[in-house]
Design a protein around this motif. Structure first.
Motif, PDB file in Angstrom:
ATOM      1  N   ASP A  42       6.880  15.231   5.447  1.00 49.41           N
ATOM      2  CA  ASP A  42       5.820  16.234   5.362  1.00 49.41           C
ATOM      3  C   ASP A  42       4.690  15.986   6.349  1.00 49.41           C
ATOM      4  O   ASP A  42       3.685  16.711   6.338  1.00 49.41           O
ATOM      5  CB  ASP A  42       5.249  16.281   3.941  1.00 49.41           C
ATOM      6  CG  ASP A  42       6.251  16.836   2.932  1.00 49.41           C
ATOM      7  OD1 ASP A  42       7.143  17.593   3.342  1.00 49.41           O
ATOM      8  OD2 ASP A  42       6.156  16.488   1.738  1.00 49.41           O
ATOM      9  N   LEU A  43       4.790  14.953   7.191  1.00 49.11           N
ATOM     10  CA  LEU A  43       3.746  14.680   8.181  1.00 49.11           C
ATOM     11  C   LEU A  43       3.669  15.800   9.213  1.00 49.11           C
ATOM     12  O   LEU A  43       4.692  16.351   9.627  1.00 49.11           O
ATOM     13  CB  LEU A  43       4.018  13.357   8.903  1.00 49.11           C
ATOM     14  CG  LEU A  43       3.850  12.068   8.085  1.00 49.11           C
ATOM     15  CD1 LEU A  43       4.268  10.874   8.927  1.00 49.11           C
ATOM     16  CD2 LEU A  43       2.420  11.910   7.600  1.00 49.11           C
ATOM     17  N   THR A  44       2.465  16.111   9.650  1.00 52.15           N
ATOM     18  CA  THR A  44       2.284  17.133  10.685  1.00 52.15           C
ATOM     19  C   THR A  44       2.704  16.562  12.034  1.00 52.15           C
ATOM     20  O   THR A  44       2.737  15.334  12.219  1.00 52.15           O
ATOM     21  CB  THR A  44       0.821  17.571  10.753  1.00 52.15           C
ATOM     22  OG1 THR A  44       0.030  16.444  11.142  1.00 52.15           O
ATOM     23  CG2 THR A  44       0.333  18.111   9.412  1.00 52.15           C
ATOM     24  N   ILE A  76       0.850  -1.188   0.000  1.00 56.78           N
ATOM     25  CA  ILE A  76       0.000   0.000   0.000  1.00 56.78           C
ATOM     26  C   ILE A  76       0.888   1.240   0.000  1.00 56.78           C
ATOM     27  O   ILE A  76       1.761   1.388   0.864  1.00 56.78           O
ATOM     28  CB  ILE A  76      -0.932   0.034   1.225  1.00 56.78           C
ATOM     29  CG1 ILE A  76      -1.786  -1.237   1.278  1.00 56.78           C
ATOM     30  CG2 ILE A  76      -1.813   1.274   1.193  1.00 56.78           C
ATOM     31  CD1 ILE A  76      -2.737  -1.401   0.120  1.00 56.78           C
ATOM     32  N   HIS A  77       0.638   2.128  -0.952  1.00 54.80           N
ATOM     33  CA  HIS A  77       1.456   3.334  -1.125  1.00 54.80           C
ATOM     34  C   HIS A  77       0.625   4.554  -0.739  1.00 54.80           C
ATOM     35  O   HIS A  77      -0.443   4.791  -1.319  1.00 54.80           O
ATOM     36  CB  HIS A  77       1.906   3.424  -2.593  1.00 54.80           C
ATOM     37  CG  HIS A  77       2.788   4.604  -2.891  1.00 54.80           C
ATOM     38  ND1 HIS A  77       3.401   4.771  -4.109  1.00 54.80           N
ATOM     39  CD2 HIS A  77       3.171   5.674  -2.161  1.00 54.80           C
ATOM     40  CE1 HIS A  77       4.115   5.879  -4.109  1.00 54.80           C
ATOM     41  NE2 HIS A  77       3.977   6.451  -2.925  1.00 54.80           N
ATOM     42  N   LEU A  78       1.112   5.337   0.216  1.00 55.61           N
ATOM     43  CA  LEU A  78       0.443   6.578   0.606  1.00 55.61           C
ATOM     44  C   LEU A  78       1.414   7.736   0.481  1.00 55.61           C
ATOM     45  O   LEU A  78       2.490   7.715   1.074  1.00 55.61           O
ATOM     46  CB  LEU A  78      -0.062   6.496   2.053  1.00 55.61           C
ATOM     47  CG  LEU A  78      -0.677   7.795   2.597  1.00 55.61           C
ATOM     48  CD1 LEU A  78      -1.974   8.121   1.870  1.00 55.61           C
ATOM     49  CD2 LEU A  78      -0.901   7.715   4.091  1.00 55.61           C
ATOM     50  N   HIS A  79       1.034   8.765  -0.292  1.00 57.74           N
ATOM     51  CA  HIS A  79       1.850   9.972  -0.419  1.00 57.74           C
ATOM     52  C   HIS A  79       1.394  10.952   0.659  1.00 57.74           C
ATOM     53  O   HIS A  79       0.318  11.535   0.577  1.00 57.74           O
ATOM     54  CB  HIS A  79       1.691  10.578  -1.810  1.00 57.74           C
ATOM     55  CG  HIS A  79       2.782  11.536  -2.166  1.00 57.74           C
ATOM     56  ND1 HIS A  79       2.937  12.754  -1.543  1.00 57.74           N
ATOM     57  CD2 HIS A  79       3.802  11.449  -3.064  1.00 57.74           C
ATOM     58  CE1 HIS A  79       3.977  13.378  -2.044  1.00 57.74           C
ATOM     59  NE2 HIS A  79       4.527  12.604  -2.974  1.00 57.74           N
ATOM     60  N   CYS A  80       2.234  11.138   1.668  1.00 57.52           N
ATOM     61  CA  CYS A  80       1.837  11.882   2.865  1.00 57.52           C
ATOM     62  C   CYS A  80       1.603  13.367   2.594  1.00 57.52           C
ATOM     63  O   CYS A  80       0.901  14.031   3.362  1.00 57.52           O
ATOM     64  CB  CYS A  80       2.901  11.730   3.950  1.00 57.52           C
ATOM     65  SG  CYS A  80       3.172  10.015   4.447  1.00 57.52           S
ATOM     66  N   ALA A  81       2.210  13.923   1.548  1.00 57.81           N
ATOM     67  CA  ALA A  81       2.099  15.359   1.299  1.00 57.81           C
ATOM     68  C   ALA A  81       0.820  15.725   0.554  1.00 57.81           C
ATOM     69  O   ALA A  81       0.492  16.906   0.422  1.00 57.81           O
ATOM     70  CB  ALA A  81       3.308  15.850   0.510  1.00 57.81           C
ATOM     71  N   GLU A  82       0.077  14.716   0.059  1.00 57.84           N
ATOM     72  CA  GLU A  82      -1.068  15.015  -0.800  1.00 57.84           C
ATOM     73  C   GLU A  82      -2.357  15.278  -0.025  1.00 57.84           C
ATOM     74  O   GLU A  82      -3.314  15.790  -0.574  1.00 57.84           O
ATOM     75  CB  GLU A  82      -1.298  13.852  -1.773  1.00 57.84           C
ATOM     76  CG  GLU A  82      -0.194  13.735  -2.822  1.00 57.84           C
ATOM     77  CD  GLU A  82      -0.429  12.566  -3.757  1.00 57.84           C
ATOM     78  OE1 GLU A  82      -1.327  11.735  -3.466  1.00 57.84           O
ATOM     79  OE2 GLU A  82       0.280  12.474  -4.774  1.00 57.84           O
TER      80      GLU A  82
END
Length: 828
Positions: free
Chosen positions: A617-619, A567-573
């Motif tokens: 880029d995670l908060t 599973i691929h998650l782009h954190c900045a999107e």
């Protein structure tokens, strides 16, 4: 020189005004010599070309001398073919006018040029004629030059003692007629090289320093540059410091490039390459820098049209760096060398190439059969599988072996034997059900073509499967169970590496990785070594380097490819609220719009891998929740009270420097330490230039097939520009450039320089990179760290902090805003 040039300029102008063409021509020739002596070969060429044009128009007496000067300038620049044209014209005109000294000098210059072009027979003929005339006419300078060049010829023929005696004769005459002249400098340099080759380092040093002192004091820049190269070689040969030798080579290159002596620049790169390749105490990466020198030297020789020298240098590079190069880099060098040398019928060297190729192919085959991971040569290169097929046959004692690939990009391919023979064999193979391995003791019935020895066959894929077949001689011992098992394991490893081995990529098939360079192979080796570990992995690299592809490879290589999903998650999107819901899921009614329970990605990826792209880029809030998940292996959906256990491997990737983000207060240090249990750094494309031709070919083949166009190839000049461009956007930028080219390229046309983007053709991105100075970045990081430190000490009192830092309050406030620093009790 400046004052002399002003007089020559005035004389040339006056000659032109008075229509005294011979005067103007002589002045232009003198200007040429003045600029040549200062190392300005291009400017000198302009003056002599103008003089020759004038001489041809008005039949000036000295035109033969000017053609000779033109030929010598071409020689000093390494343009030997052009040099021959000028010198032959000079000889012809000098003979016509009976100018005996000019005739002698033309013979000597022609002899030296033929020697550079590796034609010793023609060289000897002209040099001996020149020497004979010089002795008869009592021209001492020309006699000395004849001995010097004949010494070079003797060295080239391996006659060291004869060469030394000829050099000494030349030196004696040179010291008598001009103790500080160019002859003494040139032959002093040759004697320094000669003594170095014989291990007589003290004498070599004495000759070298004497010649260098004269060259520096008289302004002979070309000889000065060459002498620094000789000094570098002498330092290494006498056991001196490697750093001192590197400094000499660097100085040699700077001078020779400034002078425009391209051939000598190539020789200096080649000399430095040999020193770097042989350095005993250097690291692998430092020795690999020798490859850059070999390739740079070969590129210059190609530009000068010296194909044989270029080919020999590439072979030397492959031989001397055999333990450092990846097999694909070595094979690439040898392939290029063979293309250059085969038309020249250099049979001895072609034998060396064959021997070296066998060694590199053996390494290729071992990688293909024994290592997990992708096949490094990429799509479209079916022929490069042949060494693996041969090695497998040799290990199992098979007389016949082939690999049938029905889905190769260029159509069905058989590797290892004739296609008709393979089809006859394939016709008798029947794999029952889902069986992938056939083991047979053979057929000894003696009924014609039905006779065959013990064989093994392995099938990969469903419909129209790829098949690897091995067969022993008739009557040979059948394959044992252990041999069959090892065969099946090796073939499966091999065929999983090939993107076109099956019509549809099977679950667990490897993504295509182009990793011809050692740097990328090290990355893949690292991934292979941790494929079954449960440790978190942090992949770092610039944007566009392929971090996502490598993360998928890590998943597909490991056991989790069989038990769960990737599973691929782009954190900045995604914004923070939506990101939490995506990662952890939510329960019905937990927020507006939550109309039903939803699984988060941690649950969806159970048993598999969750790839968090751009984790930098995670908060802060999401970082905190992610840290808990990693530490405890448990999580809560948004709005839920109960914990849920999770079973997932986390791979994170970022283009940011997380250690600097920690200093800036933007990333949790405890999360960073949890993520970087295994840390993999992906090199930018500019640091793996050897992969650029492979990547370009891969993308071109792929997109040409998609668009239904015929891809012919790429010109060497265009490839050279692609390799020199720094690629700030890395592989993604190269991929987009290839796609753009193919969109406008007519089918069947070869890609040349004119098809490249202006930025690539001009190298403009170099300025983009230069703007992001590493020093400026380091200074900014230290400044930010120091401001944070002083603010903490002053408990948020900005005025006190400004006084401590020696800044005005206004400037400090500006820097606080610039670095995004928050002060306790004040809004950020």
């Amino acid at each position: 020189y400046g004052k002399a040039s002003s007089y020559y300029d005035a004389a040339a102008a006056l000659g032109g005004f008075l229509q005294e063409h011979d005067l103007r021509g002589r002045a232009l020739s003198s200007l040429c010599i003045a600029h040549k002596d200062q190392g300005r070969l291009s400017k000198a060429t302009e003056y002599i070309d103008e003089a020759i044009k004038l001489g041809l128009a008005h039949d000036v007496e000295e035109i033969g001398d000017w053609f000779q000067t033109q030929g010598l300038l071409a020689f000093w620049k390494g343009e030997f073919s052009s040099s021959l044209i000028g010198l032959k014209e000079a000889l012809s005109r000098s003979k016509t006018r009976g100018r005996r000294r000019a005739i002698v000098n033309s013979h000597l210059a022609l002899g030296r040029t033929y020697l550079a072009l590796e034609d010793p027979k023609a060289a000897r003929k002209h040099l001996e004629q020149g020497l004979e005339m010089a002795l008869q006419l009592k021209f001492p300078r020309e006699e000395a030059l004849a001995y010097e060049f004949l010494g070079d010829l003797a060295r080239a023929e391996g006659k060291g003692d004869e060469a030394g005696a000829l050099y000494e004769k030349c030196m004696q005459i040179g010291l008598r007629i001009a103790p500080r002249g160019d002859v003494v400098v040139e032959v002093g340099r040759r004697l320094a090289e000669w003594h170095t080759e014989r291990g007589e380092h003290n004498e070599a040093r004495h000759r070298l320093e004497h010649a260098l002192e004269i060259a520096e004091s008289t302004g002979d820049r070309r000889e000065e540059g060459i002498l620094h190269r000789v000094r570098g070689r002498l330092i290494v040969a006498s056991g001196g410091r490697q750093a001192a030798a590197e400094q000499s080579f660097k100085k040699s290159l700077a001078i020779l490039e400034d002078v425009g002596a391209r051939f000598e620049v190539a020789l200096t790169h080649a000399a430095r390459a040999r020193v770097r390749a042989e350095a005993p105490r250097r690291t692998r990466e430092e020795r690999r820098r020798a490859l850059d020198d070999f390739q740079t030297a070969a590129g210059i020789l190609r530009e000068l049209g010296l194909s044989r020298r270029q080919g020999l240098l590439l072979v030397e590079g492959a031989r001397s760096l055999a333990g450092v190069l990846s097999p694909y880099e070595g094979l690439s060098l040898l392939r290029e060398a063979e293309e250059l040398l085969r038309p020249l019928r250099a049979e001895g060297v072609l034998g060396d190439i064959a021997s070296l190729r066998a060694g590199f192919e053996e390494q290729t085959a071992r990688v293909a059969l024994e290592r997990e991971g992708p096949f490094f040569l990429g799509e479209g290169d079916a022929s490069s599988l042949e060494p693996a097929v041969r090695l497998l046959a040799r290990r199992l004692g098979a007389k016949r072996a082939f690999l049938h690939l029905p889905h190769a990009p260029e159509g069905p391919r058989v590797v290892g034997c004739d296609a008709v023979e393979a089809e006859e064999t394939l016709a008798r193979l029947h794999f029952p059900g889902e069986r992938t391995l056939l083991v047979s003791a053979g057929d000894l019935s003696g009924e014609g073509s039905a006779c065959f020895g013990p064989f093994l066959a392995f099938r990969y894929g469903e419909a129209e499967a790829s098949i690897l077949y091995l067969e022993r001689r008739i009557g040979a011992e059948p394959f044992r169970e252990k041999e069959a098992g090892e065969f099946a394991a090796s073939v499966e490893r091999l065929l999983r590496k090939i993107p076109f081995a099956a019509r549809e990529p099977s679950r667990g098939a490897y993504p295509t990785i182009i990793a011809g360079s050692r740097a990328m192979q090290d990355v893949v080796d690292r991934i292979v070594s941790v494929r079954n570990s449960s440790a978190t992995v942090l992949i770092e690299g610039e944007t566009g380097t392929g971090k996502g592809l490598l993360a998928r490879l890590l998943h597909e290589l490991g056991d989790r490819a069989r038990t769960g999903r990737f599973i691929h998650l782009h954190c900045a999107e995604l914004p923070e609220t939506l990101l939490e819901s995506e990662l952890f899921g939510h329960v019905r009614g937990s927020f507006t719009g939550a109309v039903a329970d939803k699984e988060g990605l941690f649950e969806i990826a159970r048993g598999g891998t969750l790839f968090l792209d751009e984790v930098g880029d995670l908060t802060p809030a999401v970082q905190t929740r992610l840290l808990r998940v990693i530490e405890e292996g448990r999580m809560k959906r948004v709005g839920e009270a109960a914990d849920r256990e999770i079973d997932v491997r986390i791979i994170a990737a970022t283009h940011r420097n997380l250690e600097k983000e920690i200093v800036r207060g933007r990333f949790r240090p405890d999360l960073f330490y949890r993520l970087q249990v295994v840390r993999i750094a992906v090199p930018p494309l500019r640091d793996r230039a050897g992969d650029i031709p492979l990547l370009a070919d891969h993308f071109l083949t792929r997109y040409a097939r998609e668009e239904g166009k015929e891809f012919v190839g790429i010109d060497s000049s265009a490839l050279r520009l692609l390799a020199r461009y720094p690629w700030p956007g890395n592989v993604r930028e190269l991929q987009n450039e290839v796609r753009r080219i193919l969109a406008v390229l007519p089918s069947g046309e070869r890609i040349g320089e004119r098809h490249l983007s202006p930025a690539i053709a001009s190298g403009n991105a170099l300025r983009m990179i230069a703007a992001e100075s590493p020093l400026q970045s380091e200074i900014a990081d230290f400044e930010e760290f120091r401001i944070r430190e002083v603010l903490a000490e002053s408990e948020g009192n900005a005025a006190a902090a400004a006084r401590t830092l020696g800044l005005s309050p206004q400037l400090l406030r500006y820097k606080i805003r610039k670095y995004g620093i928050s002060i306790a009790g004040q809004p950020e």
